[in-house]
Design a protein around this motif. Structure first.
Motif, PDB file in Angstrom:
ATOM      1  N   ALA A   1     -34.251 -49.462  -5.561  1.00 55.50           N
ATOM      2  CA  ALA A   1     -34.580 -49.326  -4.140  1.00 55.50           C
ATOM      3  C   ALA A   1     -33.361 -49.589  -3.267  1.00 55.50           C
ATOM      4  CB  ALA A   1     -35.710 -50.292  -3.773  1.00 55.50           C
ATOM      5  N   ASN A   2     -32.514 -50.521  -3.695  1.00 59.97           N
ATOM      6  CA  ASN A   2     -31.297 -50.806  -2.946  1.00 59.97           C
ATOM      7  C   ASN A   2     -30.394 -49.575  -2.879  1.00 59.97           C
ATOM      8  OD1 ASN A   2     -29.240 -52.491  -1.668  1.00 59.97           O
ATOM      9  ND2 ASN A   2     -28.175 -52.394  -3.638  1.00 59.97           N
ATOM     10  N   PHE A   3     -30.235 -48.899  -4.012  1.00 55.73           N
ATOM     11  CA  PHE A   3     -29.397 -47.696  -4.025  1.00 55.73           C
ATOM     12  C   PHE A   3     -30.055 -46.556  -3.247  1.00 55.73           C
ATOM     13  CE2 PHE A   3     -27.799 -49.855  -7.895  1.00 55.73           C
ATOM     14  CZ  PHE A   3     -26.456 -49.937  -7.527  1.00 55.73           C
ATOM     15  N   LEU A   4     -31.365 -46.416  -3.358  1.00 56.32           N
ATOM     16  CA  LEU A   4     -32.072 -45.378  -2.602  1.00 56.32           C
ATOM     17  C   LEU A   4     -31.941 -45.632  -1.105  1.00 56.32           C
ATOM     18  CD1 LEU A   4     -33.915 -42.874  -2.789  1.00 56.32           C
ATOM     19  CD2 LEU A   4     -35.879 -44.433  -2.847  1.00 56.32           C
ATOM     20  N   TYR A   5     -31.994 -46.883  -0.720  1.00 55.42           N
ATOM     21  CA  TYR A   5     -31.844 -47.258   0.686  1.00 55.42           C
ATOM     22  C   TYR A   5     -30.432 -46.948   1.186  1.00 55.42           C
ATOM     23  CZ  TYR A   5     -31.158 -50.406   4.684  1.00 55.42           C
ATOM     24  OH  TYR A   5     -30.829 -50.936   5.910  1.00 55.42           O
ATOM     25  N   ARG A   6     -29.416 -47.356   0.422  1.00 55.10           N
ATOM     26  CA  ARG A   6     -28.030 -47.199   0.871  1.00 55.10           C
ATOM     27  C   ARG A   6     -27.548 -45.757   0.792  1.00 55.10           C
ATOM     28  NH1 ARG A   6     -24.745 -51.447  -2.574  1.00 55.10           N
ATOM     29  NH2 ARG A   6     -23.026 -50.360  -1.540  1.00 55.10           N
TER      30      ARG A   6
END
Length: 361
Positions: free
Chosen positions: A345-350
């Motif tokens: 989710a962190n990578f999808l967000y960034r």
């Protein structure tokens, strides 16, 4: 790290609700959930039965934040401006949603080689995928590609309806009358029949409470505040009286969340800089940063976690771990998959959600 648009209770509720929904889905699908229930029957059963009520938190929060956004949007009386606002909301939801759908389709394709379970579903069709792109899968009666994506469609429906109402009733008093009628109708009738669960009317009870909570406290016109409080309290009495006929936990939860937002919704983050000692952050500061971090990524975590439900169950079965029926092993793999969901989710967000915010009319 502080954002002027973030508040402590709002961010805590977003993070808590997202995590609870993720735990609910991990406790509901596949062999991992069954074996984990052998070790922790009480906890896993509770998550399975009651974890879904976290959706009520999302709905109230959605109404609260939508009202905050729309009351600050200028020129809503112009039909073109309203359509632009609604379409920009669609674009805001769209990019991470599509990426998560594609990842889920890939994970489901792998899962079908080993997992013989209903939750994996049949192979997706192009028509099914296109229906998801336009948030029509529920209305058309198609199977959902991923658990929870129905909420994205409902959120957009609710936002669109609210934007139209704001444009039609700029004085807000008529809007609140109509909103109160819709809330009561939803809470007492539409929300109690599965026939309406693919339409906004099923959910507008909780969503409308969030809207009224925003207007109660944060709208600058005192008259609007008083009228909103009148309707807010009135709906509370309706919910209370209805419980003598039948107890609906989700209605009570939605109202409690709305009350919390009225009282504490504008709690800003404190400056913890003075609490730092010798370059190390205080424990409180770390917790606050963790809440803010989770809040910003809650939408992406909500979207992508089902891919890891599929992957975790596939690994569990493909490596023969499911034959042991060991609860400890199932719980351990579940926790790893949950952590991986938030990392993804962190990578999808960034990489997707933040860059896609520039997609506006």
């Amino acid at each position: 790290m502080q954002s002027k648009n973030h508040f402590l209770l709002v961010d805590f509720l977003k993070t808590f609700a997202a995590l609870t929904i993720i735990l609910h889905h991990f406790s509901s699908y596949g062999q991992i959930a069954e074996d984990a229930r052998l070790l922790l029957p009480g906890l896993m059963t509770w998550l399975f039965e009651y974890g879904r009520y976290a959706v009520q938190i999302f709905l109230v929060m959605g109404g609260y934040l939508a009202a905050q956004s729309l009351t600050r949007t200028s020129n809503l009386q112009n039909p073109r401006a309203v359509l632009k606002t609604i379409f920009n909301r669609y674009l805001r939801l769209f990019a991470p949603y599509v990426v998560a759908l594609i990842l889920t389709i890939i994970c489901a394709w792998f899962a079908r080689f080993w997992v013989q379970d209903e939750f994996v579903g049949e192979s997706e069709t192009m028509g099914q995928f296109l229906a998801h792109l336009f948030f029509l899968q529920g209305i058309l009666g198609l199977d959902s590609i991923s658990a929870g994506v129905w909420y994205v469609a409902i959120d957009w429906q609710l936002y669109a309806i609210l934007a139209i109402m704001f444009s039609m009733f700029p004085g807000y008093r008529s809007l609140m009358w109509i909103l109160a009628v819709l809330c009561v109708s939803s809470l007492l009738f539409f929300n109690r029949s599965g026939v309406y669960e693919n339409y906004f009317i099923y959910f507008i009870g909780a969503y409308g409470l969030g809207v009224l909570a925003q207007l109660c406290k944060n709208y600058p016109d005192p008259l609007v505040n008083r009228v909103a409080k009148f309707f807010f309290i009135g709906i509370g009495f309706v919910i209370l009286i209805s419980t003598f006929h039948q107890l609906w936990i989700r209605n009570i939860l939605a109202y409690v969340v709305a009350i919390a937002l009225v009282i504490w919704g504008d709690w800003a983050y404190k400056d913890h800089g003075k609490e730092q000692r010798r370059g190390h952050e205080s424990r409180t500061h770390k917790i606050v940063n963790a809440i803010l971090w989770g809040s910003r990524r809650s939408y992406c975590a909500f979207l992508i976690h089902f891919s890891f439900v599929l992957l975790a169950n596939t690994l569990y079965i493909a490596w023969g771990m499911s034959q042991r029926h060991e609860g400890v092993l199932a719980i351990a793999l579940m926790l790893v998959a949950i952590a991986a969901s938030w990392i993804a989710a962190n990578f999808l967000y960034r990489w997707v959600e933040v860059p896609s915010r520039s997609l506006k009319l």
